[in-house]
Design a protein around this motif. Structure first.
Motif, PDB file in Angstrom:
ATOM      1  N   ALA A  14      -0.560   2.587 -10.568  1.00 29.19           N
ATOM      2  CA  ALA A  14      -0.337   4.023 -10.429  1.00 29.19           C
ATOM      3  C   ALA A  14      -1.527   4.824 -10.909  1.00 29.19           C
ATOM      4  N   LEU A  55      -4.721  10.106 -13.060  1.00 26.83           N
ATOM      5  CA  LEU A  55      -5.316   9.251 -12.055  1.00 26.83           C
ATOM      6  C   LEU A  55      -6.777   8.944 -12.394  1.00 26.83           C
ATOM      7  N   SER A  56      -7.143   7.667 -12.309  1.00 31.15           N
ATOM      8  CA  SER A  56      -8.526   7.221 -12.558  1.00 31.15           C
ATOM      9  C   SER A  56      -9.059   7.820 -13.855  1.00 31.15           C
ATOM     10  N   ASN A  62      -4.600   3.876 -11.131  1.00 33.40           N
ATOM     11  CA  ASN A  62      -5.854   3.461 -10.506  1.00 33.40           C
ATOM     12  C   ASN A  62      -6.818   2.875 -11.534  1.00 33.40           C
ATOM     13  N   ARG A 119      -8.989   1.532  -1.450  1.00 34.21           N
ATOM     14  CA  ARG A 119      -9.060   0.395  -2.370  1.00 34.21           C
ATOM     15  C   ARG A 119     -10.333  -0.398  -2.111  1.00 34.21           C
ATOM     16  N   ASP A 157     -10.088  -2.708  -8.539  1.00 38.88           N
ATOM     17  CA  ASP A 157     -10.693  -1.382  -8.375  1.00 38.88           C
ATOM     18  C   ASP A 157     -11.362  -0.878  -9.647  1.00 38.88           C
ATOM     19  N   ARG A 174      -1.578  11.295 -10.076  1.00 40.18           N
ATOM     20  CA  ARG A 174      -2.424  12.453  -9.794  1.00 40.18           C
ATOM     21  C   ARG A 174      -1.740  13.735 -10.283  1.00 40.18           C
ATOM     22  N   GLY A 185      -8.536   7.678  -5.393  1.00 36.77           N
ATOM     23  CA  GLY A 185      -7.298   6.972  -5.075  1.00 36.77           C
ATOM     24  C   GLY A 185      -7.021   6.883  -3.593  1.00 36.77           C
ATOM     25  N   ARG A 223       1.926   1.810  -3.508  1.00 43.09           N
ATOM     26  CA  ARG A 223       0.766   2.256  -4.285  1.00 43.09           C
ATOM     27  C   ARG A 223       0.495   3.735  -4.049  1.00 43.09           C
ATOM     28  N   ASP A 224       0.507   4.159  -2.798  1.00 47.10           N
ATOM     29  CA  ASP A 224       0.226   5.566  -2.490  1.00 47.10           C
ATOM     30  C   ASP A 224       1.227   6.495  -3.179  1.00 47.10           C
ATOM     31  N   ILE A 249       0.338   6.477  -6.902  1.00 51.59           N
ATOM     32  CA  ILE A 249      -0.913   7.222  -7.091  1.00 51.59           C
ATOM     33  C   ILE A 249      -0.642   8.721  -7.116  1.00 51.59           C
ATOM     34  N   ASP A 293       0.822  -1.207   0.000  1.00 51.81           N
ATOM     35  CA  ASP A 293       0.000   0.000   0.000  1.00 51.81           C
ATOM     36  C   ASP A 293       0.857   1.260   0.000  1.00 51.81           C
TER      37      ASP A 293
END
Length: 383
Positions: A88, A58-59, A90, A124, A95, A53, A121, A45-46, A49, A42
């Motif tokens: 990275a 992101l996403s 997301n 999860r 997810d 971003r 983000g 991942r953070d 992310i 995690d």
């Protein structure tokens, strides 16, 4: 009927931007010790992310107006150049599939509480369906139960291969409501009654915090925890699974293309019997077979995306694509290992990891045999 394979210029540009981001910002993390035997931590991942971003990536599939399935095909392939790329951005499983499902089925209150933190983000999610002695490729064998108790449900059962269960906040749980049918429930990961027994040791290591065995012990949830309608879980799961099969294929196409790129570069410089090994037919033919397979996979993915974008359900098409792509990409990675020789079975390059991850991919979202069974049934039913 006219067939046009041209990709809009702005989509080509976006794919190139994603690929550049992955190469410059993500690939350097592939040797980070936080990529463990159970996948990225995690913490890692953070950190990734935050980079996506900052890059405005992101996403990306959840951007205002959404993305067509074809747009996702181009972008997710670029993201998959590194197995950490989708993490990275997301847009990795589970997810990505859960965001798609929640965006289609969750009510406004559920979306605000459970969906938006995933998009941001910040949290999860998991999709808890698979069971060690029950639901899997055949979800009708569901053994986890949800018993009504007044205006509440009491859930008991055991699941396994639950991806990313550790530290996940949004849980989508499939359970059988007695006399009413399979139902999806939403809750937070810290709810009393969710017991994570252990992390499983598996051959793949690309999913954050790996896969877990989970037990539900008198997990009590209110009526408001029902996602959609009681008894409709199988329909919602199909809504999620057809696109999710394709996004798996998109991301792994990127990883296989990366393996091919490494093999080609090695074949240009590695000398054997007086010339680069790529000039020997045995090696050259393997690389040629790979290039053919990669393009076949790409075009099949685009075809299924086109079907979905036209409004089709895509179940038959996605089964065909998942069957063919998972098998062919595994063969691509296998040939890349062979071209690299001894280096191919080491961690000197990411090819060995891609190879083992692609072996696992042949089972994700249904093994090849189940999809072929569904394809055959469709053919036999057709008039």
């Amino acid at each position: 009927m006219m067939i046009d394979f041209e990709i809009p210029a702005e989509l080509v540009e976006l794919g190139a931007r994603v690929r550049a981001f992955v190469e410059t910002e993500v690939v350097p993390y592939e040797r980070d010790p936080r990529v463990t035997a159970h996948g990225p931590s995690d913490e890692l991942r953070d950190e990734l992310i935050a980079k996506a971003r900052a890059a405005g990536l992101l996403s990306i599939q959840q951007r205002p107006g959404g993305m067509t399935h074809l747009e996702q095909a181009v972008v997710f392939e670029a993201a998959g150049w590194s197995t950490l790329g989708p993490v990275a951005m997301n847009c990795a499983a589970p997810d990505e599939g859960n965001m798609f499902l929640l965006s289609k089925v969750a009510n406004p209150e559920q979306a605000a509480e459970f969906l938006q933190p995933i998009i941001d983000g910040a949290r999860r999610s998991v999709f808890a369906m698979t069971e060690p002695d029950g639901a899997g490729s055949d979800p009708s064998q569901l053994r986890t139960t949800a018993v009504r108790d007044g205006d509440k449900f009491v859930i008991n059962g055991r699941k396994w291969l639950i991806t990313g269960a550790i530290n996940a906040d949004t849980w989508i749980i499939m359970a059988d409501v007695v006399d009413e049918g399979a139902t999806l429930f939403l809750c937070h990961g810290n709810a009393p009654g969710i017991v994570i027994e252990r992390v499983m040791n598996t051959m793949d290591r690309n999913y954050v915090e790996g896969h877990c065995v989970v037990r539900f012990e008198d997990l009590v949830l209110p009526e408001s925890a029902v996602l959609g309608a009681v008894g409709e879980a199988f329909r919602y799961a199909q809504l999620r699974l057809a696109p999710a099969r394709l996004t798996h294929c998109m991301r792994w196409l990127g990883a296989a293309a990366r393996a091919q790129s490494i093999a080609v570069e090695h074949a240009k410089t590695r000398m054997s019997f007086g010339k680069p090994i790529g000039e020997h037919q045995g090696v050259g033919f393997m690389l040629a077979d790979n290039e053919i397979a990669l393009q076949q996979c790409r075009l099949m993915i685009w075809w299924a995306c086109w079907t979905l974008d036209k409004g089709g359900k895509g179940r038959h098409e996605s089964s065909m694509v998942k069957s063919m792509v998972s098998e062919e990409l595994f063969k691509v990675a296998d040939r890349c290992v062979q071209v690299l020789g001894g280096m191919g079975i080491s961690d000197e390059t990411p090819v060995a990891a891609i190879f083992t991850d692609l072996r696992a991919f042949r089972l994700y979202d249904g093994p090849t045999e189940v999809h072929k069974y569904a394809i055959a049934r469709q053919l036999l039913r057709a008039k």
